[in-house]
Design a protein around this motif. Structure first.
Motif, short mmCIF file in Angstrom:
data_model
loop_
_atom_site.label_atom_id
_atom_site.label_comp_id
_atom_site.label_asym_id
_atom_site.label_seq_id
_atom_site.Cartn_x
_atom_site.Cartn_y
_atom_site.Cartn_z
N MET A 83 0.85 -1.18 0.00
CA MET A 83 0.00 0.00 0.00
C MET A 83 0.89 1.24 0.00
N GLY A 84 0.37 2.34 -0.54
CA GLY A 84 1.15 3.56 -0.66
C GLY A 84 1.42 4.22 0.68
N GLN A 85 2.18 5.27 0.65
CA GLN A 85 2.55 6.01 1.86
C GLN A 85 1.42 6.92 2.33
N THR A 86 0.63 7.43 1.39
CA THR A 86 -0.49 8.31 1.72
C THR A 86 -1.70 7.88 0.91
N PHE A 87 -2.87 8.36 1.29
CA PHE A 87 -4.07 8.01 0.53
C PHE A 87 -3.99 8.53 -0.90
N GLU A 88 -3.23 9.61 -1.10
CA GLU A 88 -3.07 10.17 -2.45
C GLU A 88 -2.35 9.21 -3.40
N ASP A 89 -1.66 8.22 -2.84
CA ASP A 89 -0.97 7.22 -3.66
C ASP A 89 -1.90 6.10 -4.12
N LEU A 90 -3.07 5.99 -3.53
CA LEU A 90 -4.00 4.90 -3.86
C LEU A 90 -4.70 5.16 -5.20
N GLU A 91 -4.65 4.18 -6.06
CA GLU A 91 -5.33 4.30 -7.36
C GLU A 91 -6.84 4.46 -7.18
N ILE A 92 -7.42 3.78 -6.19
CA ILE A 92 -8.87 3.92 -5.99
C ILE A 92 -9.23 5.33 -5.55
N TRP A 93 -8.37 5.97 -4.80
CA TRP A 93 -8.64 7.36 -4.41
C TRP A 93 -8.57 8.27 -5.63
N LYS A 94 -7.54 8.08 -6.46
CA LYS A 94 -7.39 8.88 -7.68
C LYS A 94 -8.59 8.71 -8.60
N ARG A 95 -9.00 7.47 -8.80
CA ARG A 95 -10.15 7.22 -9.68
C ARG A 95 -11.42 7.75 -9.07
N GLY A 96 -11.54 7.67 -7.74
CA GLY A 96 -12.71 8.24 -7.07
C GLY A 96 -12.79 9.74 -7.28
N CYS A 97 -11.64 10.41 -7.20
CA CYS A 97 -11.61 11.86 -7.47
C CYS A 97 -12.01 12.16 -8.91
N ARG A 98 -11.49 11.38 -9.84
CA ARG A 98 -11.86 11.59 -11.25
C ARG A 98 -13.35 11.36 -11.47
N LEU A 99 -13.92 10.35 -10.80
CA LEU A 99 -15.35 10.09 -10.92
C LEU A 99 -16.16 11.27 -10.36
N ALA A 100 -15.73 11.82 -9.24
CA ALA A 100 -16.42 12.97 -8.66
C ALA A 100 -16.37 14.17 -9.61
N VAL A 101 -15.21 14.43 -10.19
CA VAL A 101 -15.07 15.55 -11.13
C VAL A 101 -15.95 15.32 -12.35
N ALA A 102 -15.94 14.10 -12.88
CA ALA A 102 -16.77 13.79 -14.05
C ALA A 102 -18.26 13.98 -13.73
N THR A 103 -18.65 13.62 -12.52
CA THR A 103 -20.05 13.79 -12.11
C THR A 103 -20.41 15.27 -12.08
N TYR A 104 -19.55 16.08 -11.49
CA TYR A 104 -19.78 17.53 -11.48
C TYR A 104 -19.88 18.08 -12.91
N GLU A 105 -19.01 17.61 -13.78
CA GLU A 105 -18.99 18.12 -15.16
C GLU A 105 -20.27 17.79 -15.91
N VAL A 106 -20.76 16.55 -15.80
CA VAL A 106 -21.97 16.20 -16.55
C VAL A 106 -23.21 16.85 -15.96
N LEU A 107 -23.14 17.24 -14.71
CA LEU A 107 -24.30 17.86 -14.06
C LEU A 107 -24.25 19.39 -14.05
N ALA A 108 -23.25 19.96 -14.69
CA ALA A 108 -23.05 21.42 -14.63
C ALA A 108 -24.30 22.21 -15.02
N ASP A 109 -25.04 21.74 -16.00
CA ASP A 109 -26.22 22.47 -16.47
C ASP A 109 -27.54 21.86 -16.02
N ALA A 110 -27.47 20.85 -15.13
CA ALA A 110 -28.69 20.17 -14.69
C ALA A 110 -29.55 21.11 -13.86
#
Length: 118
Positions: free
Chosen positions: A1-28
């Motif tokens: 496991m990485g040294q920090t949570f920022e090293d975790l691939e699942i954390w990185k992908r979770g952040c990307r999923l959150a950003v993508a969600t915000y982007e598709v909902l921008a005009d909702a």
């Protein structure tokens, strides 16, 4: 496991999923569903990060919560598509990524549980 949570691939992908969600909902215009989807999406990497900073048993518990947030977001995305808040071509990537992320989180849960046993 990485040294920090920022090293975790699942954390990185979770952040990307959150950003993508915000982007598709921008005009909702459906503020309620939009807010719920954004909160569920943000909950995924947030719970991964919070759990990582706690005890090993707590980390597993927070991973389970993050996995639940993936399912919540997926459910809300299906609803957003059915009520025509989002078109299918914007829903499919969110659904696919949340499914993949759920599988990755489950694999880490299994790994961490095994580490507690041995």
């Amino acid at each position: 496991m990485g040294q920090t949570f920022e090293d975790l691939e699942i954390w990185k992908r979770g952040c990307r999923l959150a950003v993508a969600t915000y982007e598709v909902l921008a005009d909702a215009k459906d503020w309620g569903l939009r807010d719920q989807m954004q909160r569920a999406a943000v909950s995924v990497p947030s719970n991964i990060a919070e759990g990582y900073e706690r005890t090993p048993k707590d980390f597993i518990r927070f991973l389970v919560i993050a996995k639940g947030s993936c399912a919540e977001l997926r459910t809300q995305t299906y609803i957003a598509e059915r009520v025509k808040l989002l078109p299918p071509d914007q829903c499919k990537p969110l659904i696919d990524e949340s499914k993949q992320l759920s599988r990755m989180i489950q694999a880490l849960i299994n790994n961490r549980k095994q580490s507690l046993i041995t």
